[in-house]
Motif scaffolding. Structure first.
Motif, PDB file in Angstrom:
ATOM      1  N   GLU A  56     -39.416  -5.181  22.650  1.00 47.92           N
ATOM      2  CA  GLU A  56     -38.838  -6.010  21.587  1.00 47.92           C
ATOM      3  C   GLU A  56     -37.329  -6.160  21.766  1.00 47.92           C
ATOM      4  O   GLU A  56     -36.752  -7.211  21.494  1.00 47.92           O
ATOM      5  CB  GLU A  56     -39.165  -5.396  20.219  1.00 47.92           C
ATOM      6  CG  GLU A  56     -40.644  -5.485  19.861  1.00 47.92           C
ATOM      7  CD  GLU A  56     -40.997  -4.712  18.598  1.00 47.92           C
ATOM      8  OE1 GLU A  56     -40.223  -3.795  18.227  1.00 47.92           O
ATOM      9  OE2 GLU A  56     -42.044  -5.034  17.990  1.00 47.92           O
ATOM     10  N   LYS A  57     -36.698  -5.090  22.235  1.00 45.53           N
ATOM     11  CA  LYS A  57     -35.253  -5.123  22.490  1.00 45.53           C
ATOM     12  C   LYS A  57     -34.944  -6.085  23.636  1.00 45.53           C
ATOM     13  O   LYS A  57     -33.971  -6.850  23.586  1.00 45.53           O
ATOM     14  CB  LYS A  57     -34.776  -3.704  22.836  1.00 45.53           C
ATOM     15  CG  LYS A  57     -33.289  -3.492  22.743  1.00 45.53           C
ATOM     16  CD  LYS A  57     -32.954  -2.007  22.901  1.00 45.53           C
ATOM     17  CE  LYS A  57     -31.459  -1.760  22.786  1.00 45.53           C
ATOM     18  NZ  LYS A  57     -31.141  -0.317  22.924  1.00 45.53           N
ATOM     19  N   VAL A 106     -34.257   0.896  28.615  1.00 42.67           N
ATOM     20  CA  VAL A 106     -34.224  -0.572  28.632  1.00 42.67           C
ATOM     21  C   VAL A 106     -32.822  -1.121  28.859  1.00 42.67           C
ATOM     22  O   VAL A 106     -32.648  -2.211  29.418  1.00 42.67           O
ATOM     23  CB  VAL A 106     -34.837  -1.137  27.323  1.00 42.67           C
ATOM     24  CG1 VAL A 106     -33.918  -0.874  26.127  1.00 42.67           C
ATOM     25  CG2 VAL A 106     -35.113  -2.635  27.473  1.00 42.67           C
ATOM     26  N   ASP A 107     -31.796  -0.370  28.457  1.00 43.80           N
ATOM     27  CA  ASP A 107     -30.418  -0.828  28.681  1.00 43.80           C
ATOM     28  C   ASP A 107     -30.080  -0.878  30.164  1.00 43.80           C
ATOM     29  O   ASP A 107     -29.149  -1.571  30.572  1.00 43.80           O
ATOM     30  CB  ASP A 107     -29.421   0.089  27.953  1.00 43.80           C
ATOM     31  CG  ASP A 107     -29.491  -0.075  26.441  1.00 43.80           C
ATOM     32  OD1 ASP A 107     -29.965  -1.137  25.990  1.00 43.80           O
ATOM     33  OD2 ASP A 107     -29.094   0.854  25.714  1.00 43.80           O
ATOM     34  N   THR A 133     -38.290   2.896  28.552  1.00 48.24           N
ATOM     35  CA  THR A 133     -38.297   3.346  27.158  1.00 48.24           C
ATOM     36  C   THR A 133     -37.154   2.682  26.402  1.00 48.24           C
ATOM     37  O   THR A 133     -36.207   2.164  26.996  1.00 48.24           O
ATOM     38  CB  THR A 133     -38.138   4.880  27.067  1.00 48.24           C
ATOM     39  OG1 THR A 133     -36.918   5.266  27.736  1.00 48.24           O
ATOM     40  CG2 THR A 133     -39.311   5.593  27.721  1.00 48.24           C
ATOM     41  N   ALA A 134     -37.243   2.718  25.058  1.00 51.05           N
ATOM     42  CA  ALA A 134     -36.229   2.074  24.218  1.00 51.05           C
ATOM     43  C   ALA A 134     -34.901   2.816  24.281  1.00 51.05           C
ATOM     44  O   ALA A 134     -33.829   2.218  24.302  1.00 51.05           O
ATOM     45  CB  ALA A 134     -36.724   1.980  22.774  1.00 51.05           C
ATOM     46  N   GLU A 135     -34.973   4.134  24.301  1.00 47.76           N
ATOM     47  CA  GLU A 135     -33.780   4.976  24.390  1.00 47.76           C
ATOM     48  C   GLU A 135     -33.961   5.953  25.551  1.00 47.76           C
ATOM     49  O   GLU A 135     -35.054   6.087  26.098  1.00 47.76           O
ATOM     50  CB  GLU A 135     -33.588   5.763  23.079  1.00 47.76           C
ATOM     51  CG  GLU A 135     -33.526   4.905  21.818  1.00 47.76           C
ATOM     52  CD  GLU A 135     -32.292   4.020  21.763  1.00 47.76           C
ATOM     53  OE1 GLU A 135     -31.313   4.337  22.470  1.00 47.76           O
ATOM     54  OE2 GLU A 135     -32.306   3.023  21.022  1.00 47.76           O
TER      55      GLU A 135
END
Length: 206
Positions: free
Chosen positions: A199-200, A177-178, A155-157
């Motif tokens: 996208e990140k 994703v980080d 997930t993005a966050e």
């Protein structure tokens, strides 16, 4: 080079497409770099705490075991000698770090290669947005019905609901994703990633 990718809705059904300015062709896959990054990841997880005591670290041995001459034996100055029972260890393992350096360029090549490999195999699934109740059975049903297991869910966050739903699945793992790991992406057959997270990730490559 531009690559067009399918985008799925919350029910994992095709709902649109996404264009990425990244080369996801077979030629873009660098297996050697991926292998090196995976090895470095696994090496970094080793504890490196194995230790043995040398002659200097073994307790005791202050007294000379027997007289210098007249015994017929080789002379000995301490019972802690590596030659004696209960003595120190020669060249035994000592605490060390197994960490291997991976520079930024190599890591980006590895990420790009893994994404390209998943795309070529039809195992890269981009989801518009994850909507989860936090229940494992609902997540299992959604993923298994589309044959998306085993899966690495990104997930993005940080998403506590998705994390809770995925954590009890035997054949799935969750990460924001980080915390994207090349090793985990290689380990799991399918990569199910949120559009914003993709996208990140792509933003790091271009």
């Amino acid at each position: 080079m531009t690559t067009e990718l399918n985008v799925l809705n919350t029910k994992f059904e095709k709902s649109g497409s996404l264009k990425a300015n990244v080369d996801f062709s077979v030629e873009a896959i660098n297996g050697t770099v991926v292998h090196q990054v995976v090895k470095a990841t696994l090496a970094g997880r080793r504890q490196g705490t194995a230790a043995t005591k040398t002659k200097a670290l073994v307790s005791g041995g202050g007294k000379k075991p027997f007289k210098q001459k007249g015994t017929g034996n080789a002379r000995q100055g301490s019972t802690r000698s590596p030659l004696m029972p209960g003595g120190g260890t020669v060249f035994g393992p000592q605490p060390r770090s197994y960490e291997q350096k991976v520079n930024k360029k190599m890591m980006l090549v590895a990420i790009s290669s893994v994404l390209a490999d998943k795309h070529q195999a039809g195992k890269l699934h981009i989801v518009e947005k994850f909507e989860s109740t936090g229940k494992t059975k609902d997540m299992f049903k959604a993923l298994s019905s589309r044959n998306l297991l085993p899966a690495l869910v990104i997930t993005a966050e940080v998403n506590e609901q998705v994390s809770r739903a995925v954590s009890n699945l035997e054949k799935a793992k969750y990460a924001p994703v980080d915390g994207f790991s090349v090793y985990e992406a290689v380990k799991f057959e399918n990569l199910v990633i949120e559009k914003a997270a993709f996208e990140k990730l792509i933003g790091r490559l271009v």
